[in-house]
Motif scaffolding. Structure first.
Motif, short mmCIF file in Angstrom:
data_model
loop_
_atom_site.label_atom_id
_atom_site.label_comp_id
_atom_site.label_asym_id
_atom_site.label_seq_id
_atom_site.Cartn_x
_atom_site.Cartn_y
_atom_site.Cartn_z
N VAL A 1 49.18 38.68 42.65
CA VAL A 1 47.95 39.86 43.26
C VAL A 1 48.08 41.03 42.14
O VAL A 1 47.21 41.64 41.83
N VAL A 2 49.69 41.33 42.06
CA VAL A 2 49.78 42.35 41.20
C VAL A 2 49.92 42.01 40.11
O VAL A 2 49.05 42.98 39.51
N MET A 3 49.76 41.49 39.81
CA MET A 3 50.21 41.21 38.77
C MET A 3 48.15 41.51 37.64
O MET A 3 48.13 42.34 36.54
N ASN A 4 47.10 41.10 38.80
CA ASN A 4 46.24 41.28 38.51
C ASN A 4 45.06 42.24 38.60
O ASN A 4 44.79 43.10 37.62
N CYS A 5 46.05 42.83 40.07
CA CYS A 5 45.28 44.10 40.03
C CYS A 5 46.24 45.63 39.36
O CYS A 5 45.81 46.49 38.77
N ALA A 6 47.43 45.35 38.91
CA ALA A 6 48.25 46.46 38.22
C ALA A 6 48.33 46.08 36.70
O ALA A 6 47.96 47.79 36.43
N PHE A 7 47.79 45.23 36.54
CA PHE A 7 48.54 44.86 35.03
C PHE A 7 46.88 43.85 34.60
O PHE A 7 47.56 43.74 33.21
N GLY A 8 46.01 44.13 35.22
CA GLY A 8 45.01 42.98 34.89
C GLY A 8 44.97 41.61 34.03
O GLY A 8 44.05 41.93 33.68
N GLU A 9 46.06 41.30 34.55
CA GLU A 9 45.94 40.31 33.91
C GLU A 9 45.20 38.83 34.05
O GLU A 9 44.27 39.26 35.78
N GLU A 10 44.87 37.86 34.45
CA GLU A 10 44.41 36.76 34.88
C GLU A 10 44.98 35.59 35.07
O GLU A 10 45.59 34.73 34.84
N THR A 11 45.42 36.04 36.31
CA THR A 11 45.71 35.36 37.23
C THR A 11 44.58 34.97 38.57
O THR A 11 44.09 35.86 38.87
#
Length: 218
Positions: free
Chosen positions: A124-134
Motif C-alpha cells: 500500500v505504501v509503495m503504491n500510494c506514496a511512491f506510485g509503484e505498481e504493487t
C-alpha cells in the motif's frame, strides 16, 4: 477470465473512476505508513476518525516517539488491537529515526523490516506514496479476485501473484484500489450487489444476486 475480459474489466472500472485513491487520510508518507498500520482489521473510516487529532500533532516519527506509547493509545483507543498497534507504531518510528533519518524508505524490503509492517502494508505504501505498481491484497481484494475469477488463490500471496501476472497496462498502478472499492461497496462479503455492478457481465461468480432483497428495498 481471458486476457480480453480482464482488460475490459479494468477498462470499465477505470472509466467510472479514473484516479482512485486510498480512503485513508494523511498528509505525508510517514502519516500514510502509520494510518495503514492502524487500519489492519479496522475500517478506514474508523482510522480516519482517530488519526485526525493525532496527525494535527504528529507529522514526523520524532514527534511520535515524543508522544510516547501511552499518549498514542489515548488517540487510537477506538481502533481494534490498539495496544499492540501503539507498540508497533512507536517501535517503527524509532527504527525510521535510527535507520532511515526519519524518512519512509521507498523500498518494500526495507519497509517489511519495520515493526507492524507486513507485505500488504508495504505494498500500500509503495503504491500510494511512491506510485509503484504493487498489489496489496486485503480481504476485499482477496474476495473479489476469487469470486470474479480474476485472480483465484487460497492465500493472499497466491492472489497477489496472480494479479501481478494478469493485470495489464495501463491499469496496474490503480488496480488494487479499484478492487478494494469494488469489494467494499458492491461485491460485499455477505451479499454481493451484482444488480448494480459495472463488471457483472465479466464476472464468473455462479450465484449472482441480480436484485436487492425486499428487506434492502425498504
Amino acid at each position: 477470465m481471458t486476457k480480453d475480459q480482464i482488460f475490459e474489466f479494468f477498462r470499465l472500472l477505470c472509466e467510472l473512476n479514473p484516479e482512485p485513491e486510498t480512503e485513508l487520510e494523511f498528509g505525508n508518507h510517514y502519516q500514510l505508513l502509520v494510518a495503514v498500520v492502524l487500519s489492519a482489521q479496522a475500517t478506514d473510516a474508523g482510522v480516519n476518525k482517530a488519526t485526525r487529532a493525532l496527525f494535527d500533532k504528529v507529522q514526523h516519527p520524532r514527534q511520535m516517539v515524543e508522544l510516547g506509547e501511552e499518549g498514542l493509545k489515548e488517540h487510537i483507543k477506538t481502533i481494534g488491537l490498539f495496544n499492540s498497534k501503539a507498540k508497533n507504531v512507536i517501535a517503527l518510528s524509532e527504527q525510521l529515526l535510527a535507520d532511515h533519518d526519519g524518512e519512509v524508505p521507498a523500498d518494500r524490503d526495507a519497509l517489511v523490516t519495520l515493526p507492524g509492517v507486513g507485505r500488504k502494508t508495504a505494498n500500500v505504501v509503495m503504491n500510494c506514496a511512491f506510485g509503484e505498481e504493487t498489489f496489496a491484497v486485503d480481504t476485499h481484494v482477496f474476495r473479489v479476485g476469487n469470486r470474479t475469477g480474476l485472480a483465484k488463490g487460497k492465500t493472499p500471496e497466491q492472489v497477489e501473484a496472480k494479479l501481478e501476472k494478469r493485470v495489464p497496462q495501463p491499469f496496474r498502478r490503480h488496480a488494487h484500489h479499484w478492487l478494494i472499492l469494488l469489494g467494499r461497496y458492491t461485491c460485499k462479503a455477505r451479499t454481493p450487489e451484482c444488480w448494480r455492478c459495472p463488471v457483472v457481465e465479466l464476472c464468473s461468480f455462479k450465484k449472482k444476486v441480480m436484485e436487492p432483497s425486499k428487506k434492502a428495498r425498504v
